[in-house]
Motif scaffolding. Structure first.
Motif, PDB file in Angstrom:
ATOM      1  N   GLY A 123      39.264  35.577  37.449  1.00 23.86           N
ATOM      2  CA  GLY A 123      39.893  35.789  38.752  1.00 23.86           C
ATOM      3  C   GLY A 123      39.403  34.752  39.750  1.00 23.86           C
ATOM      4  N   ALA A 182      39.493  38.659  36.307  1.00 25.32           N
ATOM      5  CA  ALA A 182      40.724  39.000  37.025  1.00 25.32           C
ATOM      6  C   ALA A 182      40.850  40.514  37.095  1.00 25.32           C
ATOM      7  CB  ALA A 182      41.924  38.396  36.305  1.00 25.32           C
ATOM      8  N   GLY A 183      41.258  41.009  38.221  1.00 20.98           N
ATOM      9  CA  GLY A 183      41.431  42.440  38.386  1.00 20.98           C
ATOM     10  C   GLY A 183      40.168  43.152  38.816  1.00 20.98           C
ATOM     11  N   GLY A 184      39.119  42.394  39.130  1.00 21.86           N
ATOM     12  CA  GLY A 184      37.901  42.993  39.682  1.00 21.86           C
ATOM     13  C   GLY A 184      36.840  43.236  38.637  1.00 21.86           C
ATOM     14  N   PRO A 229      47.546  37.386  40.654  1.00 18.46           N
ATOM     15  CA  PRO A 229      47.541  38.525  41.598  1.00 18.46           C
ATOM     16  C   PRO A 229      46.370  38.421  42.566  1.00 18.46           C
ATOM     17  CG  PRO A 229      46.773  39.209  39.429  1.00 18.46           C
ATOM     18  CD  PRO A 229      47.247  37.800  39.284  1.00 18.46           C
TER      19      PRO A 229
END
Lengths: 73, 375
Positions: B69, B85-87, B256
């Motif tokens: 990310g 990615a996505g935390g 995202p």
């Protein structure tokens, strides 16, 4: 004419002075280039704290006794 | 000020204070150790030789084996952080060799991380953040209304005068009323800054979301969806070539949030004292490796305000003396909260003032209003 003005001045001169000191203290360390500006910031921000310590943290004998009695009740 | 105006401000002050006091206590108590977070967590630098980053970011990403990310280079720590990615917890790598630190496993959350989660979001994620923002707004109104009713309550007495009257319940109450006024007005500016910057920090996610929703309009549409053709190394060097005056630390991958589609966002800060607090990203086309425009993207005012809100809230920008000053203001705030709560309780259980006590302690207008609003 003079009386209300002097009353306003008495009520607000200290708060305004402390507000100006706080703002300049907060900003001088933020925008100044280290060194002297940090010192300015520390001194300016310490003054409101010294006012609090000097005036608000002094407890007269009678006041304390009263407080203690309140607690005991 | 008219009596009815004072009474209205007073009601605003009482109810906003009452609504937020409990949470402000929590914020003061968790904020106090957070001022010294660096000292509590201990030195984060492991054998920092002061060497500049040598490791290839592309290689670090390959080695991590997760969908990246962001990567963040922390030169003062000699480390590279890689966020999936996505935390999730970031993985750690040595900035010199690119080797994983502690097997590249996520770092166990430090004590300050837990305190920060409590302070910033009540351990409740984004919902907690929004709640803290509400508390900050309430506190902001409480401070403003407190300043508004300062003068009538201070009365004709000289600044700093604390009545030590009789040693009865009423005398004690008046003494604490004066202390509440005095500490409140002396720390009012700091409290205003703290509540306003606290509010800004609490709504940082929505602010960034707002910016992310607007920024693609300023950028040329590029092909999205496919895997980027360039890696973080190319993105970083493109950003450096475009904005040579900036120091870059964080590279956000296209995709995202916190990314945007089709572009690497290479976040940096100005190198001069005046611009060091203001961050901005260079957008690098993930397909061509070309940076957009002639420098960083222009930042909206609300993100610049957010950038300035951070140091002004944390107090971490003026050495140890400033941190000590922060902690003393924090203690002063606790006294304001405590005395305010005491005054509220004392007023609630107070018997109606008799004529005798009215004579013994000369009362000013606002105290008469106090009787008026008493239930």
């Amino acid at each position: 004419m003079n009386r209300p003005l002097s009353g306003l001045r008495r009520q607000w001169s200290w708060p305004i002075a402390l507000a100006v000191l706080t703002v300049s203290g907060l900003l001088s360390a933020l925008t100044g280039e280290g060194g002297i500006w940090w010192g300015v910031s520390w001194v300016a921000l310490a003054i409101p704290l010294l006012v609090i310590i000097r005036y608000a943290l002094c407890f007269a004998k009678s006041g304390e006794a009263g407080h203690a009695r309140n607690r005991a009740r | 000020m008219k009596g009815s105006t004072i009474r209205r401000w007073r009601l605003v002050h009482e109810w906003t204070s009452l609504a937020s006091t409990l949470f402000l206590f929590l914020l003061c108590l968790t904020g106090l150790p957070l001022i010294f977070a660096d000292e509590i967590d201990g030195p984060s630098v492991v054998a920092n030789t002061g060497a500049v980053r040598a490791a290839s970011l592309d290689a670090v990403v390959r080695r991590a084996g997760v969908v990246p990310g962001f990567v963040r280079i922390a030169p003062d720590e000699g480390r590279i952080y890689l966020g999936p990615a996505g935390g999730g917890q970031p993985l750690l790598f040595d900035a010199g060799s690119g080797e994983p630190i502690a097997g590249g496993r996520p770092r166990a959350p430090a004590l300050s991380t837990v305190l920060l989660a409590l302070h910033g979001e009540l351990l409740a994620g984004i919902a907690g953040r929004m709640f803290i923002a509400l508390v900050a707004l309430c506190a902001l109104v409480a401070v403003v209304s407190g300043v508004a009713i300062h003068a009538p309550f201070a009365g004709e007495r000289p600044f700093g005068d604390v009545r030590h009257g009789q040693a009865d319940r009423r005398g004690t109450r008046l003494g604490w009323l004066d202390r509440h006024n005095l500490i409140g007005i002396a720390s009012a500016t700091w409290l205003l800054v703290m509540t306003a910057t606290g509010f800004m920090n609490a709504i940082e996610h929505p602010l960034f979301a707002l910016w992310r929703s607007q920024v693609p309009r300023a950028l040329p549409v590029v092909k999205t969806g496919a895997a980027p053709h360039i890696g973080p190394d190319r993105a970083l060097s493109a950003a450096r070539a475009t904005a040579p005056g900036m120091i870059f630390e964080t590279i956000i991958f296209p995709g995202p949030p916190p990314g945007i589609p089709g572009y690497f966002l290479v976040w940096g800060e100005g190198a001069s004292v005046r611009t060091a607090r203001l961050s901005a990203p260079v957008a690098v086309d993930a397909a061509t490796g070309k940076a957009f425009g002639r420098g960083p993207l222009p930042m909206p005012w609300y993100l610049a305000a957010l950038d300035l809100s951070r140091p002004l809230h944390f107090g971490d920008y003026g050495g140890m003396p400033l941190r000590i000053i922060w902690s003393l203001f924090d203690l002063a705030t606790i006294m304001v909260l405590g005395s305010g709560l005491y005054l509220r309780v004392a007023r609630g259980r107070r018997r109606p003032a008799s004529d005798r006590s009215r004579k013994s302690v000369p009362l000013r207008v606002p105290v008469d209003h106090q009787e008026e609003v008493s239930p």
